[in-house]
Enzyme design. Structure first.
Site, PDB file in Angstrom:
ATOM      1  N   CYS A 190      64.599  55.925   8.445  1.00 50.26           N
ATOM      2  CA  CYS A 190      63.742  54.789   8.773  1.00 50.26           C
ATOM      3  C   CYS A 190      64.293  53.497   8.136  1.00 50.26           C
ATOM      4  O   CYS A 190      65.306  52.980   8.578  1.00 50.26           O
ATOM      5  CB  CYS A 190      62.306  55.082   8.366  1.00 50.26           C
ATOM      6  SG  CYS A 190      61.090  53.983   9.137  1.00 50.26           S
ATOM      7  N   HIS A 248      61.363  60.018  10.625  1.00 48.94           N
ATOM      8  CA  HIS A 248      61.258  60.705   9.333  1.00 48.94           C
ATOM      9  C   HIS A 248      61.406  62.213   9.535  1.00 48.94           C
ATOM     10  O   HIS A 248      60.399  62.919   9.719  1.00 48.94           O
ATOM     11  CB  HIS A 248      59.911  60.400   8.673  1.00 48.94           C
ATOM     12  CG  HIS A 248      59.813  59.030   8.101  1.00 48.94           C
ATOM     13  ND1 HIS A 248      59.913  58.776   6.748  1.00 48.94           N
ATOM     14  CD2 HIS A 248      59.623  57.832   8.703  1.00 48.94           C
ATOM     15  CE1 HIS A 248      59.780  57.471   6.540  1.00 48.94           C
ATOM     16  NE2 HIS A 248      59.603  56.877   7.710  1.00 48.94           N
ATOM     17  N   GLU A 269      61.945  64.459   7.378  1.00 51.41           N
ATOM     18  CA  GLU A 269      61.364  65.232   6.277  1.00 51.41           C
ATOM     19  C   GLU A 269      59.913  65.632   6.558  1.00 51.41           C
ATOM     20  O   GLU A 269      59.414  66.619   6.001  1.00 51.41           O
ATOM     21  CB  GLU A 269      61.450  64.446   4.958  1.00 51.41           C
ATOM     22  CG  GLU A 269      60.484  63.296   4.798  1.00 51.41           C
ATOM     23  CD  GLU A 269      60.945  62.000   5.440  1.00 51.41           C
ATOM     24  OE1 GLU A 269      60.381  60.941   5.104  1.00 51.41           O
ATOM     25  OE2 GLU A 269      61.868  62.040   6.285  1.00 51.41           O
TER      26      GLU A 269
END
Length: 220
Positions: free
Chosen positions: A98, A197, A199
Site C-alpha cells: 500500500c 494488503h 497480510e
C-alpha cells in the site's frame, strides 16, 4: 536453518492487531519479523525489507499538492527513504505494501496522486480489508509468475496512488478504473510493490505466495 530477518516498517502508534497480521504473515512463511519505526534503532543487517502500509506520504517528496485533513508521518517518511537508500544497493529484496508501494515509486523519482477521489471523478470510496476489488495482473511480470493468476480480488485501504512511475519502475497491475495497483523494478532482482494488503488476506493462496516469494528471495 535460520529464519531470514525481515524488517517491517510501521508507525510508532500502529495497533497491536495490525502488527500481529504483519508479524504472522512473515513468520508463517519462514521469516523472522523485525518491527521498524521512527523511535526504534536503525538495523545494521536485514535479509529482506517490507515497507508497510500507513499514513500518507508527504507531498513535498514527490512535488505534489498537499491534501488537507490527512494524516502524515514525516519521521516515518525519512526512516523508509533511509532504509531504501541503505539496503537497495545491497540487493536486499523489498516488498512495498500500500503506502510502501508508493514509497518505492517515490524513492525512484516517481509521483503520486495525492487523492484519487479528487483526481478521478466518479470513483466510489472503498475502504475495506475484505477482497472486494478486482485487479488485472500484467503478463510476463514477476508478480504474475509469483501469484500464478491473471487477475485477483484484493482489499482496498488507500486514497493515494502511483501516478508517474520512477526510474526503472514498471506498472504490473491495474484495477478496472485503470489505477495502478502494483509495480516492480526492472533493474533489481526483487523490488515489488502492491497497492493492497496481502497480510490481511490470510486464506488467499496467491497472496500468501507473494509473502513466501519475499522470504525465499531473502533466504538466497
Amino acid at each position: 536453518m535460520a529464519r531470514p530477518l525481515i524488517g517491517i516498517t510501521t508507525s510508532d502508534d500502529k495497533s497491536q492487531l495490525s502488527w500481529f497480521f504483519d508479524w504472522f504473515a512473515v513468520w508463517r512463511q519462514g521469516g523472522q519479523p523485525l518491527r521498524l519505526s521512527p523511535s526504534r534503532s536503525f538495523p545494521v543487517r536485514l535479509d529482506g525489507l517490507i515497507i508497510g502500509g500507513g499514513d500518507d506520504i508527504h507531498a513535498s517528496l514527490y512535488g505534489g499538492d498537499v491534501v488537507p485533513d490527512v494524516r502524515l508521518d514525516p519521521a516515518r517518511d525519512r526512516l523508509e527513504l533511509a532504509l531504501l537508500q541503505q539496503f537497495i544497493p545491497r540487493n536486499c529484496p523489498v516488498l512495498g505494501i500500500c503506502r510502501g508501494a508508493q514509497m518505492i515509486n517515490v524513492f525512484f523519482g516517481g509521483t503520486l496522486y495525492g487523492d484519487i477521489y479528487i483526481s478521478h471523478e466518479g470513483l466510489i470510496p472503498r475502504r475495506t480489508v475484505l477482497p472486494r476489488k478486482y485487479v488485472g495482473i500484467c503478463s510476463g511480470s514477476r508478480l504474475r509468475r509469483i501469484l500464478g493468476v491473471t487477475w485477483c480480488r484484493v482489499n482496498s485501504l488507500h486514497h493515494q496512488a502511483v501516478q508517474e512511475t520512477g526510474r526503472g519502475i514498471a506498472v504490473v497491475a491495474r484495477d478496472r478504473h485503470g489505477l495502478v495497483q502494483a509495480i516492480e523494478s526492472l533493474d533489481h532482482q526483487f523490488i515489488l510493490g502492491v497497492q493492497w494488503h496481502p497480510e490481511w488476506l490470510v486464506w488467499n493462496r496467491p497472496q500468501q505466495r507473494l509473502i513466501r516469494a519475499l522470504i525465499r528471495a531473502s533466504s538466497s
